[in-house]
Design a protein around this motif. Structure first.
Motif, mmCIF file in Angstrom:
data_model
loop_
_atom_site.group_PDB
_atom_site.id
_atom_site.type_symbol
_atom_site.label_atom_id
_atom_site.label_comp_id
_atom_site.label_asym_id
_atom_site.label_seq_id
_atom_site.Cartn_x
_atom_site.Cartn_y
_atom_site.Cartn_z
ATOM 1 N N ASP A 5 37.667 58.243 41.572
ATOM 2 C CA ASP A 5 38.831 57.741 42.303
ATOM 3 C C ASP A 5 38.487 56.479 43.079
ATOM 4 N N ILE A 37 38.318 53.553 40.682
ATOM 5 C CA ILE A 37 39.664 53.170 40.266
ATOM 6 C C ILE A 37 40.393 52.422 41.386
ATOM 7 N N ASN A 38 40.248 52.880 42.626
ATOM 8 C CA ASN A 38 40.917 52.221 43.758
ATOM 9 C C ASN A 38 40.385 50.817 43.991
ATOM 10 N N ASN A 53 38.879 48.867 41.772
ATOM 11 C CA ASN A 53 39.321 48.029 40.656
ATOM 12 C C ASN A 53 40.788 47.649 40.793
ATOM 13 N N SER A 54 41.607 48.539 41.329
ATOM 14 C CA SER A 54 43.019 48.224 41.533
ATOM 15 C C SER A 54 43.188 47.100 42.551
ATOM 16 N N LEU A 55 42.403 47.125 43.618
ATOM 17 C CA LEU A 55 42.483 46.056 44.622
ATOM 18 C C LEU A 55 42.049 44.717 44.035
ATOM 19 N N THR A 96 42.148 43.902 40.874
ATOM 20 C CA THR A 96 43.165 43.508 39.907
ATOM 21 C C THR A 96 44.348 42.855 40.616
ATOM 22 N N LEU A 97 44.716 43.377 41.770
ATOM 23 C CA LEU A 97 45.770 42.754 42.563
ATOM 24 C C LEU A 97 45.363 41.338 42.973
ATOM 25 N N PHE A 143 38.082 44.608 34.819
ATOM 26 C CA PHE A 143 38.541 45.624 35.767
ATOM 27 C C PHE A 143 39.396 46.682 35.075
ATOM 28 N N LEU A 144 40.236 46.254 34.147
ATOM 29 C CA LEU A 144 41.060 47.203 33.402
ATOM 30 C C LEU A 144 40.189 48.117 32.551
ATOM 31 N N SER A 195 38.423 50.614 34.791
ATOM 32 C CA SER A 195 39.350 51.641 35.280
ATOM 33 C C SER A 195 39.717 52.635 34.191
ATOM 34 N N SER A 216 32.971 46.820 36.206
ATOM 35 C CA SER A 216 33.343 46.359 37.548
ATOM 36 C C SER A 216 32.499 45.172 37.988
#
Length: 171
Positions: free
Chosen positions: A19, A22-23, A25-27, A29-30, A77-78, A81, A127
């Protein structure tokens, strides 16, 4: 890889770690998407004087590299994730419906430890590669805003050197 499952692992710890990957990588990606919304070819985006410093103005190659590095970063990053999500789902599926084993409120399941380690390694490499490409995109942003690094701008080096020191690579 070994097909024999190792004894029960504390899978809730692994799910929490996945988790976290994933979190993060989401940041990132943003951040990549925000970077892609910026128009690097707009002449008002630069802080250099094109009349006095004609050799220091970045060309279209720098703008193309900026977009390219953003796309590579997003892809890494995708990928990372997706691997982490796949591992997380595999851990959850490995706990059967009638498996109700806990140890000190930690869920336990049979997990192939070698496969889990390889998955963590692949996700981590994705990552790290995404972070390196994002750093290279930031170097191009600095060159667009403050002028090419070959011109020796103090402000440009002041913005880029900490990135290079952080990743332990030279500019």
């Amino acid at each position: 890889m070994s097909e024999t499952p190792v004894p029960k692992l504390a899978t809730s710890i692994h799910i929490t770690a996945l988790d976290g990957i994933i979190n993060v990588n989401s940041l990132f990606t943003l951040a990549v998407f925000i970077g892609l919304t910026w128009n690097p070819t707009d002449p008002k985006n630069s802080l250099i004087d094109p009349v006095r410093q004609t050799d220091c103005s970045p060309g279209l190659k720098v703008a193309e590299d900026l977009v390219t590095f953003h796309v590579y970063s997003f892809s890494c990053f995708l990928f990372s994730s997706l691997i982490a999500l796949g591992l997380k789902q595999a851990i959850r599926l490995s706990r059967s419906a009638n498996w109700d084993r806990t140890l000190w409120n930690i869920d336990l399941a049979h997990v192939n430890q070698t496969l889990l380690r390889v998955g963590y390694l692949i996700s981590a490499v994705g990552s790290v590669c995404g972070s390196v490409f994002l750093m290279l995109a930031l170097v191009n942003v600095v060159q667009i805003k403050l002028g090419m690094l070959r011109c020796g701008s103090r402000h440009g080096y002041g913005a880029v050197v900490p990135l290079g020191k952080y990743y332990q690579i030279g500019v």
